[in-house]
Write a protein that holds these residues in place. Structure first.
Motif, PDB file in Angstrom:
ATOM      1  N   ASN A   6      44.810  40.598  36.489  1.00 43.10           N
ATOM      2  CA  ASN A   6      44.288  39.496  35.685  1.00 43.10           C
ATOM      3  C   ASN A   6      42.897  39.050  36.099  1.00 43.10           C
ATOM      4  O   ASN A   6      42.292  38.212  35.451  1.00 43.10           O
ATOM      5  CB  ASN A   6      45.249  38.301  35.713  1.00 43.10           C
ATOM      6  CG  ASN A   6      45.501  37.795  37.111  1.00 43.10           C
ATOM      7  OD1 ASN A   6      44.663  37.949  37.999  1.00 43.10           O
ATOM      8  ND2 ASN A   6      46.655  37.188  37.323  1.00 43.10           N
ATOM      9  N   GLY A   7      42.364  39.607  37.192  1.00 41.66           N
ATOM     10  CA  GLY A   7      40.983  39.322  37.558  1.00 41.66           C
ATOM     11  C   GLY A   7      40.759  38.011  38.269  1.00 41.66           C
ATOM     12  O   GLY A   7      39.634  37.661  38.576  1.00 41.66           O
ATOM     13  N   PHE A   8      41.819  37.248  38.528  1.00 39.98           N
ATOM     14  CA  PHE A   8      41.624  35.951  39.178  1.00 39.98           C
ATOM     15  C   PHE A   8      41.342  36.113  40.672  1.00 39.98           C
ATOM     16  O   PHE A   8      40.565  35.384  41.248  1.00 39.98           O
ATOM     17  CB  PHE A   8      42.858  35.057  38.996  1.00 39.98           C
ATOM     18  CG  PHE A   8      42.991  34.531  37.612  1.00 39.98           C
ATOM     19  CD1 PHE A   8      41.893  34.030  36.943  1.00 39.98           C
ATOM     20  CD2 PHE A   8      44.218  34.518  36.971  1.00 39.98           C
ATOM     21  CE1 PHE A   8      42.003  33.541  35.659  1.00 39.98           C
ATOM     22  CE2 PHE A   8      44.339  34.031  35.677  1.00 39.98           C
ATOM     23  CZ  PHE A   8      43.232  33.541  35.028  1.00 39.98           C
ATOM     24  N   THR A   9      42.043  37.042  41.301  1.00 41.34           N
ATOM     25  CA  THR A   9      41.833  37.257  42.730  1.00 41.34           C
ATOM     26  C   THR A   9      41.562  38.734  42.969  1.00 41.34           C
ATOM     27  O   THR A   9      41.585  39.523  42.033  1.00 41.34           O
ATOM     28  CB  THR A   9      43.081  36.855  43.538  1.00 41.34           C
ATOM     29  OG1 THR A   9      44.214  37.431  42.910  1.00 41.34           O
ATOM     30  CG2 THR A   9      43.240  35.356  43.587  1.00 41.34           C
TER      31      THR A   9
ATOM     32  N   GLN B 239      36.093  30.978  41.924  1.00 40.14           N
ATOM     33  CA  GLN B 239      35.921  31.795  43.123  1.00 40.14           C
ATOM     34  C   GLN B 239      34.556  31.594  43.746  1.00 40.14           C
ATOM     35  O   GLN B 239      34.214  32.253  44.722  1.00 40.14           O
ATOM     36  CB  GLN B 239      36.121  33.267  42.758  1.00 40.14           C
ATOM     37  CG  GLN B 239      37.527  33.506  42.241  1.00 40.14           C
ATOM     38  CD  GLN B 239      37.729  34.926  41.755  1.00 40.14           C
ATOM     39  OE1 GLN B 239      37.425  35.864  42.455  1.00 40.14           O
ATOM     40  NE2 GLN B 239      38.269  35.075  40.563  1.00 40.14           N
TER      41      GLN B 239
ATOM     42  N   ALA C 256      47.728  32.470  43.144  1.00 37.29           N
ATOM     43  CA  ALA C 256      46.657  33.310  43.666  1.00 37.29           C
ATOM     44  C   ALA C 256      45.856  32.604  44.743  1.00 37.29           C
ATOM     45  O   ALA C 256      44.925  33.177  45.296  1.00 37.29           O
ATOM     46  CB  ALA C 256      45.728  33.730  42.526  1.00 37.29           C
TER      47      ALA C 256
ATOM     48  N   LEU D  54      43.977  29.892  44.356  1.00 33.33           N
ATOM     49  CA  LEU D  54      42.720  29.322  43.877  1.00 33.33           C
ATOM     50  C   LEU D  54      42.775  27.800  43.790  1.00 33.33           C
ATOM     51  O   LEU D  54      41.769  27.158  43.544  1.00 33.33           O
ATOM     52  CB  LEU D  54      42.372  29.895  42.497  1.00 33.33           C
ATOM     53  CG  LEU D  54      42.027  31.378  42.465  1.00 33.33           C
ATOM     54  CD1 LEU D  54      41.901  31.870  41.043  1.00 33.33           C
ATOM     55  CD2 LEU D  54      40.728  31.619  43.215  1.00 33.33           C
TER      56      LEU D  54
END
Lengths: 319, 421
Positions: free
Chosen positions: A66-69, B80, B102, B104
């Motif tokens: 998903n590209g978040f991390t 990020q 995740a 964040l």
């Protein structure tokens, strides 16, 4: 002992002079120095900004991510599944077909139209300059702005289309809401937007056709059509090949103008192009792996086309 | 000797304490990123900010605006980066969960006692991920049928008698026969259409089925959700929407309703404002002319008709930024006093305990009661299930209305996306 030393020394100087000799031959005019000094920066920038991203998206295309991390945290290896899904997806088939339609329309309508106009207004004259400007105007507009303008034109309640249907007392018609019409409506905008650009390429080509050739042909009794088909077109063939190349690559990358015209691919995704498909299913729905797989397919298509075209069509320029 | 050692230690401790206390007094800035377009709401928020800063002179709060679409697009990279805000506007749901998992977002579970004391646990649970808290809710929303009373009267339809889906379909036919466009819909954006399919699925399948699907113990490919598609087709066959609805965005459809060109609009309570501002007259369907009824029950459905579909929107802390100052700001912003103020101004349906009484607008009041009495307040499916599965649900809803997909294929596609999430 001493004789051995001398022999070694001779061997050493011999090798040294061989290196010197090699350097002398290869570095004439500082060729080698230039290579060593100037290639690395360019190569580095190219690698960092072009090769690496392409390679990375190649890697991503095998993941569900998903590209978040970082890929290592949230990516999941799925093998060829992204590609399988894309190739089976009817919406993708439609997107490829739509892209092909842009190419066909360009070749069959847009470029001949541009050529006709170019032939009629290539000669110098103030009226011709005015027309050139008018025909070129749509190309100056930003793609998104052009899309927005045409969204208003296609509005079935208040737009130009509405005025037209009301004038003839027809039932109101909504081109962008209609599955069969949405993409055709976009094709009209494509022709309108880019014919001026190709016309300009042709005009530049036509103006470089030597006048004496045309005059000589006329003296030999050639008709207007003969002059066009036997003299002018063959002479500007390189320009035509170039404009075909541009219109195909442009079709493969077609994106910005479709965005304001149809929301996420129009009715049932019937108006997707390959790139809007990539954007909708890769970026908007945060599936970076899937989007990368589409990008890889698009890259392969572009590369194959560019390679074949360069090899077999553009190469004739030098012949 | 011993004394000297003592002295050294105490001086050290003293200096340390002094350093700490100066840091506590030092100026701190809390940045908040939001997507609120409405100037009136922004002004009201700003008043609250001024009050807060007056009471907490060492904390500065900065409210930053970003357009909704731009925010959606920028947030993944922004979160990020070092330029991220301390708090940002969140619709909860799948995106919030993914980001929390995740890493964040900042875990504020241990600082949340005062937040928990002020806010009902039902709304709070929407911002819990695996029992940990990364943000807090700000307002509730519910989707339901807004209708134009004079158009209903003109067609001879009584909204109070609409209790079942069949009644609703009858009302649509009657409106249609009276020459009135029954329903406005923003079909180009698709999510306005997914309310129909998901509400039907809730009414027919019920809460237990949905929960077991989330737990991977059941499939979207089940008879109840297939029936949801069939019931939706019954509505579609009446051709209920304004012409060209598939090319219209949500706000254009709101304009159609606001202009009185369609009688019904299935939407959240934010539509009260939007249909007003999008109407040609700028007044919309206003005052006594605007009516509301809940999504009706479906005969034979397992779902509790009191269940509501809507939103629990709020704020999320970005990782590393769950500072005391940021938490204190959110405590203040979400305190019953401020929530009451916002509720009285007709801006929100509040989440804070006791603040719902302050709601004055009759429609907002009714919706607040609906949610309070609801046995199951479900967040919009396209948010709750994440962007990709949600996107597929939006797609198939639109295609069901257009008759381009069968109810069986629709659930099949949703399940496929769910399996591959």
């Amino acid at each position: 002992m001493k004789s051995v030393d001398i022999a070694l020394e001779a061997q050493r100087t011999g090798r040294l002079s061989a290196v010197k000799e090699w350097l002398y031959r290869h570095n004439t005019g500082g060729r080698l120095s230039t290579l060593l000094l100037f290639i690395p920066p360019a190569l580095m920038v190219f690698t960092l900004l072009v090769i690496l991203p392409i390679a990375e998206s190649g890697v991503y295309s095998f993941y569900r991510w998903n590209g978040f991390t970082a890929l290592s945290d949230s990516g999941r290896w799925v093998g060829w599944r992204n590609f399988q899904f894309i190739l089976q997806d009817p919406v993708f088939h439609q997107a490829v077909w739509n892209t092909a339609k842009i190419v066909l329309i360009s070749l069959l309508i847009q470029l001949p139209l541009a050529m006709m106009l170019a032939l009629s207004i290539a000669s110098k004259g103030s009226l011709n300059t005015l027309f050139r400007l008018v025909y070129f105007l749509p190309f100056i507009l930003a793609d998104v702005v052009a899309g927005l303008i045409w969204r208003f034109i296609y509005d079935g309640n208040f737009g130009l289309v509405a005025a037209f249907t009301q004038l003839f007392g027809m039932e109101s018609f909504y081109p962008l809401a209609d599955r069969d019409w949405a993409f055709n409506a976009i094709l009209v905008v494509v022709v309108w937007k880019y014919f001026g650009y190709h016309m300009m390429i042709y005009i530049a080509g036509l103006q470089s056709v030597p006048n004496d050739l045309v005059e000589a042909a006329r003296l030999d009794g050639a008709s207007r059509l003969q002059i066009i088909f036997r003299i002018k077109l063959p002479l500007i063939m390189p320009a035509i090949r170039l404009s075909i190349f541009f219109s195909v690559i442009g079709a493969l990358q077609f994106f910005e103008m479709a965005m304001p015209l149809v929301t996420s691919g129009g009715p049932s995704g019937s108006a997707h192009t390959i790139v809007t498909y990539l954007y909708e299913f890769g970026i908007v729905r945060s599936r970076i792996g899937f989007g990368s797989a589409v990008a890889v397919l698009l890259f392969v298509m572009c590369a194959i086309f560019a390679f074949i075209y360069q090899r077999f069509v553009m190469a004739r320029n030098t012949a | 000797m011993l004394k000297l050692k003592h002295l050294v230690v105490s001086t050290c401790v003293g200096t340390l304490l002094a350093v700490c206390s100066t840091q506590l007094v030092a100026e701190e800035t809390v940045t908040v990123l939001h997507n609120q377009q409405d100037q009136f709401i922004r002004d009201t928020w700003d008043d609250i900010r001024v009050d807060f800063e007056a009471q907490n002179p060492n904390i500065t709060v900065q409210l930053d605006f970003m357009d909704d679409d731009a925010m959606k697009a920028r947030l993944p990279t922004l979160l990020q980066s070092n330029a991220k805000p301390d708090l940002y506007w969140s619709f909860g749901g799948g995106n919030y969960r993914v980001r929390a998992e995740a890493g964040l977002l900042a875990d504020i579970t241990d600082k949340a006692d005062r937040l928990r004391a002020n806010i009902g646990s039902g709304a709070m649970s929407a911002f819990e991920v695996n029992g940990r808290l990364y943000g807090a809710p700000y307002r509730l929303a519910q989707v339901g049928f807004w209708y134009n009373k004079s158009l209903f009267e003109q067609a001879g339809v009584n909204a109070d008698s609409i209790e079942t889906w069949d009644d609703f379909l009858d009302a649509v036919s009657t409106l249609k026969e009276a020459g009135i466009t029954p329903i406005a819909a923003g079909g180009a954006e698709r999510w306005p259409l997914h309310f129909y399919w998901t509400y039907l699925a809730m009414r027919i399948g019920g809460q237990d089925l949905f929960q077991s699907i989330l737990a991977d113990e059941a499939s979207f490919d089940n008879e109840h959700y297939v029936r949801a598609g069939e019931e939706l087709r019954r509505l579609a066959e009446l051709d209920p929407f304004q012409p060209g609805y598939r090319g219209m965005a949500y706000n254009e459809a709101a304009g159609v309703f606001g202009n009185g060109q369609a009688a019904i609009h299935l939407m959240g309570e934010w539509d009260i404002g939007v249909q007003t501002s999008e109407s040609e007259s700028g007044e919309g369907v206003s005052g006594g002319n605007l009516g509301y009824f809940n999504f009706p029950m479906v005969a034979g459905g397992l779902g509790d008709p009191s269940a509501t579909l809507g939103g629990v929107d709020g704020w999320a802390f970005t990782s590393g930024n769950g500072s005391d100052a940021a938490v204190r700001w959110l405590e203040f912003f979400l305190a019953p006093e401020q929530q009451r103020k916002l509720a009285a101004a007709g801006i929100i349906i509040p989440v804070a305990n006791g603040a719902a009484e302050a709601v004055e607008d009759p429609h907002m009041k009714q919706i607040a009661e609906n949610i309070a009495n609801s046995s199951w307040h479900q967040v919009f499916w396209d948010q709750a299930l994440g962007a990709d599965v949600g996107g597929v649900i939006n797609d198939v809803s639109a295609e069901l209305f257009a008759g381009e997909i069968s109810p069986e294929d629709a659930v099949d596609r949703v399940q496929q996306a769910w399996d591959f999430r």
